[in-house]
Design a protein around this motif. Structure first.
Motif, PDB file in Angstrom:
ATOM      1  N   ASN A 256       0.810  -1.223   0.000  1.00  0.00           N
ATOM      2  CA  ASN A 256       0.000   0.000   0.000  1.00  0.00           C
ATOM      3  C   ASN A 256       0.842   1.271   0.000  1.00  0.00           C
ATOM      4  N   TRP A 257       2.044   1.197  -0.519  1.00  0.00           N
ATOM      5  CA  TRP A 257       2.882   2.367  -0.756  1.00  0.00           C
ATOM      6  C   TRP A 257       3.214   2.345  -2.237  1.00  0.00           C
ATOM      7  N   CYS A 258       2.328   2.893  -3.035  1.00  0.00           N
ATOM      8  CA  CYS A 258       2.442   2.816  -4.487  1.00  0.00           C
ATOM      9  C   CYS A 258       3.112   4.077  -5.031  1.00  0.00           C
ATOM     10  N   ASP A 259       4.368   3.917  -5.424  1.00  0.00           N
ATOM     11  CA  ASP A 259       5.157   5.033  -5.950  1.00  0.00           C
ATOM     12  C   ASP A 259       6.244   4.447  -6.833  1.00  0.00           C
ATOM     13  N   ILE A 260       6.159   4.695  -8.137  1.00  0.00           N
ATOM     14  CA  ILE A 260       7.131   4.140  -9.065  1.00  0.00           C
ATOM     15  C   ILE A 260       8.395   4.998  -9.056  1.00  0.00           C
ATOM     16  N   ASN A 261       9.528   4.359  -8.797  1.00  0.00           N
ATOM     17  CA  ASN A 261      10.817   5.031  -8.800  1.00  0.00           C
ATOM     18  C   ASN A 261      11.224   5.261 -10.257  1.00  0.00           C
ATOM     19  N   PRO A 262      11.392   6.519 -10.682  1.00  0.00           N
ATOM     20  CA  PRO A 262      11.722   6.783 -12.082  1.00  0.00           C
ATOM     21  C   PRO A 262      13.127   6.300 -12.469  1.00  0.00           C
ATOM     22  N   GLU A 263      13.985   6.076 -11.491  1.00  0.00           N
ATOM     23  CA  GLU A 263      15.352   5.638 -11.786  1.00  0.00           C
ATOM     24  C   GLU A 263      15.420   4.182 -12.229  1.00  0.00           C
ATOM     25  N   ASN A 264      14.551   3.323 -11.666  1.00  0.00           N
ATOM     26  CA  ASN A 264      14.620   1.907 -12.031  1.00  0.00           C
ATOM     27  C   ASN A 264      13.283   1.318 -12.482  1.00  0.00           C
ATOM     28  N   GLY A 265      12.198   2.071 -12.351  1.00  0.00           N
ATOM     29  CA  GLY A 265      10.890   1.597 -12.809  1.00  0.00           C
ATOM     30  C   GLY A 265      10.178   0.670 -11.845  1.00  0.00           C
ATOM     31  N   TYR A 266      10.707   0.512 -10.627  1.00  0.00           N
ATOM     32  CA  TYR A 266      10.087  -0.367  -9.641  1.00  0.00           C
ATOM     33  C   TYR A 266       9.293   0.446  -8.624  1.00  0.00           C
TER      34      TYR A 266
END
Length: 58
Positions: free
Chosen positions: A10-20
């Motif tokens: 329930n912590w939905c945040d895509i890291n732009p550096e790796n896409g995860y």
């Protein structure tokens, strides 16, 4: 038949550096397609998560 549980935290945040996702370490595609995946596909994703999660030192 038992369903493989989602790794969602329930912590939905895509890291732009790796896409995860910073919460569960799935890709956006894996998150979006989770409910359509077979149990085998879900287990395959689970097997990748430990490698994706950054290791912390204590």
């Amino acid at each position: 038949m038992t369903t493989v549980p989602s790794p969602c935290t329930n912590w939905c945040d895509i890291n732009p550096e790796n896409g995860y996702c910073r919460g569960c370490y799935r890709t956006l595609t894996e998150v979006a397609d989770w409910s359509d995946f077979s149990n085998a596909e879900k287990l395959e994703v689970w097997s990748k998560l430990k490698k994706r999660k950054p290791q912390t030192t204590e």
